[in-house]
Design a protein around this motif. Sequence first.
Motif, PDB file in Angstrom:
ATOM      1  N   GLN A 499     -45.805 -38.065  -7.350  1.00  0.00           N
ATOM      2  CA  GLN A 499     -44.920 -37.134  -6.639  1.00  0.00           C
ATOM      3  C   GLN A 499     -43.935 -37.902  -5.761  1.00  0.00           C
ATOM      4  O   GLN A 499     -42.737 -37.583  -5.730  1.00  0.00           O
ATOM      5  CB  GLN A 499     -45.751 -36.169  -5.787  1.00  0.00           C
ATOM      6  N   LYS A 500     -44.414 -38.920  -5.060  1.00  0.00           N
ATOM      7  CA  LYS A 500     -43.533 -39.726  -4.217  1.00  0.00           C
ATOM      8  C   LYS A 500     -42.493 -40.462  -5.054  1.00  0.00           C
ATOM      9  O   LYS A 500     -41.318 -40.543  -4.678  1.00  0.00           O
ATOM     10  CB  LYS A 500     -44.359 -40.723  -3.396  1.00  0.00           C
ATOM     11  N   ALA A 501     -42.929 -41.000  -6.189  1.00  0.00           N
ATOM     12  CA  ALA A 501     -41.993 -41.708  -7.065  1.00  0.00           C
ATOM     13  C   ALA A 501     -40.937 -40.755  -7.599  1.00  0.00           C
ATOM     14  O   ALA A 501     -39.745 -41.092  -7.671  1.00  0.00           O
ATOM     15  CB  ALA A 501     -42.749 -42.368  -8.224  1.00  0.00           C
ATOM     16  N   PHE A 502     -41.344 -39.551  -7.969  1.00  0.00           N
ATOM     17  CA  PHE A 502     -40.412 -38.571  -8.525  1.00  0.00           C
ATOM     18  C   PHE A 502     -39.423 -38.093  -7.466  1.00  0.00           C
ATOM     19  O   PHE A 502     -38.242 -37.848  -7.769  1.00  0.00           O
ATOM     20  CB  PHE A 502     -41.196 -37.390  -9.096  1.00  0.00           C
ATOM     21  N   GLU A 503     -39.865 -37.978  -6.232  1.00  0.00           N
ATOM     22  CA  GLU A 503     -38.956 -37.593  -5.145  1.00  0.00           C
ATOM     23  C   GLU A 503     -37.891 -38.657  -4.907  1.00  0.00           C
ATOM     24  O   GLU A 503     -36.747 -38.341  -4.563  1.00  0.00           O
ATOM     25  CB  GLU A 503     -39.756 -37.342  -3.865  1.00  0.00           C
ATOM     26  N   LEU A 504     -38.263 -39.918  -5.114  1.00  0.00           N
ATOM     27  CA  LEU A 504     -37.289 -41.000  -4.958  1.00  0.00           C
ATOM     28  C   LEU A 504     -36.290 -41.030  -6.102  1.00  0.00           C
ATOM     29  O   LEU A 504     -35.133 -41.438  -5.926  1.00  0.00           O
ATOM     30  CB  LEU A 504     -38.020 -42.349  -4.886  1.00  0.00           C
ATOM     31  N   ARG A 505     -36.727 -40.589  -7.298  1.00  0.00           N
ATOM     32  CA  ARG A 505     -35.859 -40.646  -8.474  1.00  0.00           C
ATOM     33  C   ARG A 505     -36.039 -39.339  -9.266  1.00  0.00           C
ATOM     34  O   ARG A 505     -36.688 -39.298 -10.308  1.00  0.00           O
ATOM     35  CB  ARG A 505     -36.231 -41.860  -9.329  1.00  0.00           C
ATOM     36  N   PRO A 506     -35.442 -38.250  -8.776  1.00  0.00           N
ATOM     37  CA  PRO A 506     -35.688 -36.925  -9.373  1.00  0.00           C
ATOM     38  C   PRO A 506     -35.130 -36.747 -10.777  1.00  0.00           C
ATOM     39  O   PRO A 506     -35.403 -35.739 -11.413  1.00  0.00           O
ATOM     40  CB  PRO A 506     -35.017 -35.969  -8.381  1.00  0.00           C
ATOM     41  N   SER A 507     -34.367 -37.722 -11.278  1.00  0.00           N
ATOM     42  CA  SER A 507     -33.894 -37.654 -12.666  1.00  0.00           C
ATOM     43  C   SER A 507     -34.885 -38.281 -13.640  1.00  0.00           C
ATOM     44  O   SER A 507     -34.664 -38.257 -14.849  1.00  0.00           O
ATOM     45  CB  SER A 507     -32.557 -38.397 -12.799  1.00  0.00           C
ATOM     46  N   ASP A 508     -35.981 -38.817 -13.116  1.00  0.00           N
ATOM     47  CA  ASP A 508     -36.909 -39.614 -13.930  1.00  0.00           C
ATOM     48  C   ASP A 508     -37.868 -38.699 -14.683  1.00  0.00           C
ATOM     49  O   ASP A 508     -38.943 -38.343 -14.200  1.00  0.00           O
ATOM     50  CB  ASP A 508     -37.672 -40.577 -13.022  1.00  0.00           C
ATOM     51  N   PHE A 509     -37.483 -38.309 -15.910  1.00  0.00           N
ATOM     52  CA  PHE A 509     -38.298 -37.404 -16.711  1.00  0.00           C
ATOM     53  C   PHE A 509     -39.599 -38.054 -17.149  1.00  0.00           C
ATOM     54  O   PHE A 509     -40.591 -37.356 -17.408  1.00  0.00           O
ATOM     55  CB  PHE A 509     -37.508 -36.934 -17.935  1.00  0.00           C
ATOM     56  N   GLU A 510     -39.642 -39.381 -17.233  1.00  0.00           N
ATOM     57  CA  GLU A 510     -40.877 -40.063 -17.626  1.00  0.00           C
ATOM     58  C   GLU A 510     -41.928 -39.940 -16.522  1.00  0.00           C
ATOM     59  O   GLU A 510     -43.094 -39.622 -16.789  1.00  0.00           O
ATOM     60  CB  GLU A 510     -40.575 -41.525 -17.945  1.00  0.00           C
ATOM     61  N   THR A 511     -41.514 -40.191 -15.282  1.00  0.00           N
ATOM     62  CA  THR A 511     -42.434 -40.025 -14.158  1.00  0.00           C
ATOM     63  C   THR A 511     -42.806 -38.556 -13.981  1.00  0.00           C
ATOM     64  O   THR A 511     -43.954 -38.230 -13.645  1.00  0.00           O
ATOM     65  CB  THR A 511     -41.798 -40.573 -12.873  1.00  0.00           C
ATOM     66  N   GLU A 512     -41.859 -37.665 -14.227  1.00  0.00           N
ATOM     67  CA  GLU A 512     -42.142 -36.230 -14.140  1.00  0.00           C
ATOM     68  C   GLU A 512     -43.254 -35.846 -15.126  1.00  0.00           C
ATOM     69  O   GLU A 512     -44.112 -35.011 -14.820  1.00  0.00           O
ATOM     70  CB  GLU A 512     -40.869 -35.440 -14.430  1.00  0.00           C
TER      71      GLU A 512
END
Length: 798
Positions: A499-512
């Motif tokens: 969740q923290k990683a995705f908040e830093l890079r909200p375009s990151d569909f892989e982390t999503e």
Amino acid sequence: MKRFLITNLTIITIVLILGAVATPQAPTRAAVQDDRSRGIRLKIGSTRNDVKSGKQFELWAVVIGVSRYLYGDQKIDGSVITNLKNASDDAEAIGEFLRSEEGGGFRDDHIKLLKDEGATRQNVIAALEMLKRGKPDDFFVIYIAAHGALLPYADPKTKTTADIPYFLLYDTDLRDPEHTALRMDAFRETVSRIPPRKGLVLSDTCYSGGVQLAGRSADESVRANQRYIDEMNQITAGVGFISAARQTERSYEKDDFNHGVFTYCLLEALSGNADTNPPDEKVTFEEAVAYLDETVPALTGGKQHPFANTTAIEANYLPLSVVSYANQKAAGGSGKFGLVKVRVPDIDGVEIAIDDRPQATLDRQTFRTFKVSAGAHKLSFAKAGFRRDLMTTIEPGGLTPITVNLSFSESNSSEDSLLEPVKEGVNVFLSDAKEPSKNALSLFQEGVDLFNKLKFSDSIKKFDNAVTANGGAYADALVYRGRAEESMGDNRAAVNSFQKAFELRPSDFETETLLAEARFSVGDNLDEVEKRLRNIINRHPDFAFARVVLADVLFYQNKTRTAEWELRRVITIDPNFPAAYMILADVLTYQDSIDKQREAIGMADKALALFKEVSKKRVRFSTGLKHLSISHVIFGRANYSDGNVMAEAYHMLAKTRTRVVENDKNINASEKASLLAAARGDLQEAMKRAQTLTSKRRLALVLETSSQNYFLGGDLAKAIEDGKQALKVSEAIPDMKEFPAAHFTLYVAYESSRDFAKAAEHLQKFIGMTDLGADRKKAWEEKLAYLQGKARANRQNK
């Protein structure tokens, strides 16, 4: 050698509807140049008079695609609606094109896209009603990709039966097509009633083999197609037709396209490849037909030929799309060209340049197609001061698809990935504008090396230090930390890290996707998890991992047929994704069809072979990485280490073989013995690895299957021994203390050995642990009472 799959016969018809017009003449070169000099921008669906007068009109569209059916792949009263592979994806591509600048820029509130479960009869009828909001000068598009069939209709008034052509929608029940399917004449009636008099109707409907009706032959497809054309011919305005194939031909689907050949060529034509007669920044009906006549037969070895017809001359010159040339001066030339299609699913403000000439700035969920002269070109993509250049060669008449991502991965080359990259196009990976500090990067790389060596606890410490050294914000380190936490069994912590990683890079569909998978593991709102995964797939239809996670969620919810469809799509997209085969084997082995249970054996075998290949590659990545790839994270988790994944793969192979013996009532003694022996060898391999694992979950599962295997082979003593051992091991695992499968196997083994008291004891526990439904529970309780009675009669004690 190109490989084609013969699919259910696909008939794609384009119908152009025009109002009454004066007899026109073809536009001249001078007229085209005059339009350019005045800066007039052509609009799809506009006549020459519309262009000259500057008349404004609106664009409307209804786009329908059904790949998965409510009753798909189920035999009901002798009939089967087979699920399709690409119909919903074709509809998505058509909708995406219509929204693009080249396709007309249809507004979101003027287009209805209905796919799969959204494409019910009620929803389709309501969407068609939307077109009544249009005005006479407006332009509309209706598109449907689904099954079509001639089905018998008994007229209660005339007491006669007639074959009626229907479109089969998501909720179609072949026992009542009149109320659950859509009559094809509904399109004719819609077109004749709505105000707009200009339009385009595309029907991509499969007939032959698509609906297997008892006593009917594939010749019904010819009559169904003719009936549809007859219905559309009743429209009083000018009409033009393009069919994907002549009536006696099949339509083909090519593995590389994930589309029907005709649909793929149609999209290429409209994107600009058909703008040749002469090149004038638009594709007309006439040009599209000429392109299809050439390319479709070429791609199918002369087996498929589109069929076209018009009843109004003006239809030939109506623009169906506009074309963006990278070099405007080249538009009027006679050189050879290819297409570059750039998609930006998740990022705003991506600047695109070709040969250092700025072309466009794209926002998320948009694409542009540029017609570029054949040869070598430099494509540049920039955002927030970061730029990535890509040298590529444009082939004459070819299409180069490019997707721009800002995500975890930095590369999708085979050198950097544990899996062969999907050959659907080129991914350009932009990076974060702010690079990590040298100290943070060094700590991160040390953590990755420890992660690859499966030293997860130590790697977490390094990733924590890397995040701290980078001011508390380091998305890549947080992603790896989350995966390491999952490997340690701390799934809740993993959710927080992702969740923290995705908040830093909200375009990151892989982390999503990793976040969605972690939320599934901890039992978060599964409806929300499923919704998020479907959204990712809509934006990134070729991202296999998202579909695999979605299938796992669906399987957990007992939506086995939907899970099966998703996994088959994964295998079509990425035939080297081992987890897809593994889960599909499990899904198939729980289906009622013995054919699917037999197919599960092959899927499990393929999964084992692919995991062995991944294990070999993993050794190469044990220390040091050139570029980050999501495959490192996916297959670096502990459950994909050799001991875990090989234990699971061998167990799955044994399970599928054993299940076939259990369920195939027609199996002969020789095959039964062969399958059980092969499964016993697989179980020995699985047991050897499972016994070395820290977690004993796999060991309990292997022991239960071993118990079942011994029972089917007639060795009741060993069946009982392994069943009891499976229960003993499971008692130490909190969420496996209730192990109904083991109790069931022990029940049948004890009953066969005539120990009715023990059989009743385990059956009672099985009933108490399993959600059977009222009717099945009653039946099992009657069986339990019978066993208890037999135990009393034989004076057996528990």
